[in-house]
Design an enzyme around this catalytic site. Structure first.
Site, PDB file in Angstrom:
ATOM      1  N   LYS A  86       0.826  -0.929  -0.206  1.00  0.00           N
ATOM      2  CA  LYS A  86      -0.020   0.114  -0.364  1.00  0.00           C
ATOM      3  C   LYS A  86       1.005   1.403   0.128  1.00  0.00           C
ATOM      4  O   LYS A  86       1.936   0.927   1.067  1.00  0.00           O
ATOM      5  CB  LYS A  86      -1.293  -0.180   1.455  1.00  0.00           C
ATOM      6  CG  LYS A  86      -1.671   1.050   1.577  1.00  0.00           C
ATOM      7  CD  LYS A  86      -2.748   1.001   2.323  1.00  0.00           C
ATOM      8  CE  LYS A  86      -3.689   2.931   2.105  1.00  0.00           C
ATOM      9  NZ  LYS A  86      -4.787   1.686   4.090  1.00  0.00           N
ATOM     10  N   SER A 162      -9.352   2.402   3.661  1.00  0.00           N
ATOM     11  CA  SER A 162      -8.312   3.091   2.806  1.00  0.00           C
ATOM     12  C   SER A 162      -6.868   2.086   1.587  1.00  0.00           C
ATOM     13  O   SER A 162      -6.906   2.612   0.633  1.00  0.00           O
ATOM     14  CB  SER A 162      -7.214   3.853   3.498  1.00  0.00           C
ATOM     15  OG  SER A 162      -6.406   3.364   4.467  1.00  0.00           O
ATOM     16  N   SER A 186      -9.503  -0.007   7.547  1.00  0.00           N
ATOM     17  CA  SER A 186      -9.814   0.103   5.857  1.00  0.00           C
ATOM     18  C   SER A 186      -8.452  -0.729   5.424  1.00  0.00           C
ATOM     19  O   SER A 186      -8.449  -1.100   4.953  1.00  0.00           O
ATOM     20  CB  SER A 186      -7.891   1.233   6.335  1.00  0.00           C
ATOM     21  OG  SER A 186      -8.714   2.357   6.604  1.00  0.00           O
TER      22      SER A 186
END
Length: 473
Positions: A86, A162, A186
């Site tokens: 990520k 996210s 997330s």
């Protein structure tokens, strides 16, 4: 293990399956990486799951891994497995832009975060960086920098956030493993929306560096195609790193040991609303109830009971907005001018908090954590939906006014367990009539990471998850 066709079906193999293929000589890391890169090239224009792909570096790593396997000397537990990171997590040699136009890519990128370092040491083939909203600020993945990321089950829907790029990548077979972060859900929100396994470990189980500006609600954890893969990845990520002074001491545990011990005799509190969630989609509620019944048939003792907590939405968003305000205060006016309007709105809400407000939020958080710890003395696990709704429309940044309900009101089952720091996992438990994934969340006591993995594995074994149509070559 039976032979599988090469090369594209390698994209749909779990990390555990790939390692078995490497060990037997039926496939190589180079073949697997080539297959994954080909699928990324085909699907990423539709999904926007990756904001950076480094094919040359990945292929070089895959060739080196192939040579090690041919010599019978793999470097580590994930040698040759394609993995993505990520774009909130530092990765040496690649920009970490955090989904933000405020971050200058033209600077030295010479540091690996602990998670990246451990993956590299374990021999993983790093593919690139996955998309995130600006600074991971919301449960959708959109930003002025990278645009809108989409769900492989339905390109009109969000993958959540996210860690939306991470979840979309794993669901679509763009690498079987990815690292996500979870500050209010997330990891679990996008894993639930995309039909993956997503684990938020106990706080501190996976070291972080630098520490999140959003404080001790922020966890790192694995996204995977299977529970066995999540356990394997946690073995790697949980290794110590002195840069994180908040991390837990290493427990030396192999999280794969006991993974198939089942749930017989476990006491599970089934809480379909946590006592306060008022708008759970009926198909989500029905699927989770069926999943809990499966656990009962496997021998778990199920009791329908709520933990007795009030909705801590304002605690979570208050602390989150404080973190946003902290980041915002470090930006120049020029940077602020190009920021995501949603992040600006969060920062402005954070600026309204007084020192007394913050102290009161932390005291209320402490009371919540104490109440949940006491509740867990009577139960081994809590079972809830992962998210109250299926994946909704994919929308651009700034699409609607930002407030606590707009930010997290639709995911009431995720954020309490960031505040309490307990381990929580989501495992797919069905599809809606529209073909969208539904997630079952299992929450354990603090430090009960192995227990949530074991329970999720028991459910997964009885109820294998389908793959999205987009992933089929």
């Amino acid at each position: 293990m039976s032979t599988i066709s090469l090369p594209t079906s390698l994209c749909d193999s779990t990390a555990t399956e790939l390692l078995a293929l490497y060990r037997s000589g039926q496939a190589s890391p180079l073949e697997a990486t080539q297959a994954v890169l080909a699928r990324i090239e085909r699907l990423n224009p539709q999904l926007n799951a990756f904001c950076l792909v480094d094919a040359d570096t990945a292929l070089a790593a895959a060739r080196a891994s192939t040579a090690r396997w041919q010599q019978g000397a793999p470097a580590g537990a994930l040698d040759g497995v394609p993995v993505s990171i990520k774009d909130l997590i530092l990765t040496r040699g690649w920009p970490t832009r955090r989904g933000s136009r405020t971050v200058d890519p033209n600077q030295a990128w010479d540091t690996d975060a602990p998670a990246t370092a451990r993956l590299r040491e374990a021999g993983a083939v790093l593919l690139g960086k996955t998309t995130t909203p600006e600074f991971g600020c919301k449960g959708e993945t959109n930003s002025p920098l990278t645009g809108i990321t989409r769900n492989p089950w339905d390109l009109s829907r969000t993958p959540g956030g996210s860690s939306g790029g991470t979840a979309a990548a794993v669901a679509a077979g763009l690498g079987p493993l990815s690292v996500g972060t979870d500050g209010a859900g997330s990891v679990r929100i996008p894993a639930g929306f995309c039909g993956n396994v997503g684990l938020k470990p106990s706080f501190g189980r996976v070291p972080a560096y630098p520490l999140s500006p959003f404080g001790s609600v922020a966890h790192l954890g694995p996204h995977a195609m299977s529970v066995a893969d999540a356990a394997l990845m946690l073995n790697v990520l949980a290794q110590p790193d002195a840069r994180d002074w908040t991390s837990l001491p290493p427990d030396g545990r192999d999280y794969r040991v006991g993974l198939d011990d089942g749930v017989r005799g476990l006491r599970i509190a089934y809480s379909p609303t946590l006592g306060y969630a008022k708008n759970v989609h009926p198909e989500v509620a029905a699927a989770v109830e069926r999943a809990v019944q499966v656990l009962a048939t496997l021998g778990a003792h199920i009791e329908a009971v709520d933990p007795g907590i009030a909705d801590p939405l304002d605690i979570c968003t208050g602390l989150w907005f404080l973190g946003a305000s902290t980041v915002w205060s470090g930006l120049t006016p020029e940077q602020q001018a190009v920021a995501d309007p949603d992040f600006r709105a969060e920062a402005e809400l954070g600026q309204r908090l007084s020192a007394l407000d913050v102290q009161q939020l932390n005291l209320r958080r402490g009371a919540l954590g104490s109440q949940l710890r006491q509740f867990m003395q009577h139960f081994d696990l809590i079972a809830t939906p992962t998210v109250a709704v299926p994946a909704f429309e994919a929308r651009p940044a700034g699409h609607s006014p930002m407030d606590p309900v707009a930010m997290l009101g639709w995911t009431p089952f995720s954020y309490p367990f960031n505040l309490s720091q307990q381990p929580a996992i989501t495992v797919p438990c069905g599809l809606t009539r529209d073909g969208l994934p539904i997630g079952l969340q299992l929450v354990g006591p603090m430090f009960g990471d192995a227990l949530v993995l074991r329970a999720a594995r028991a459910y997964e074994s009885a109820h294998p998850a389908p793959r999205p149509p987009l992933a089929r070559d």
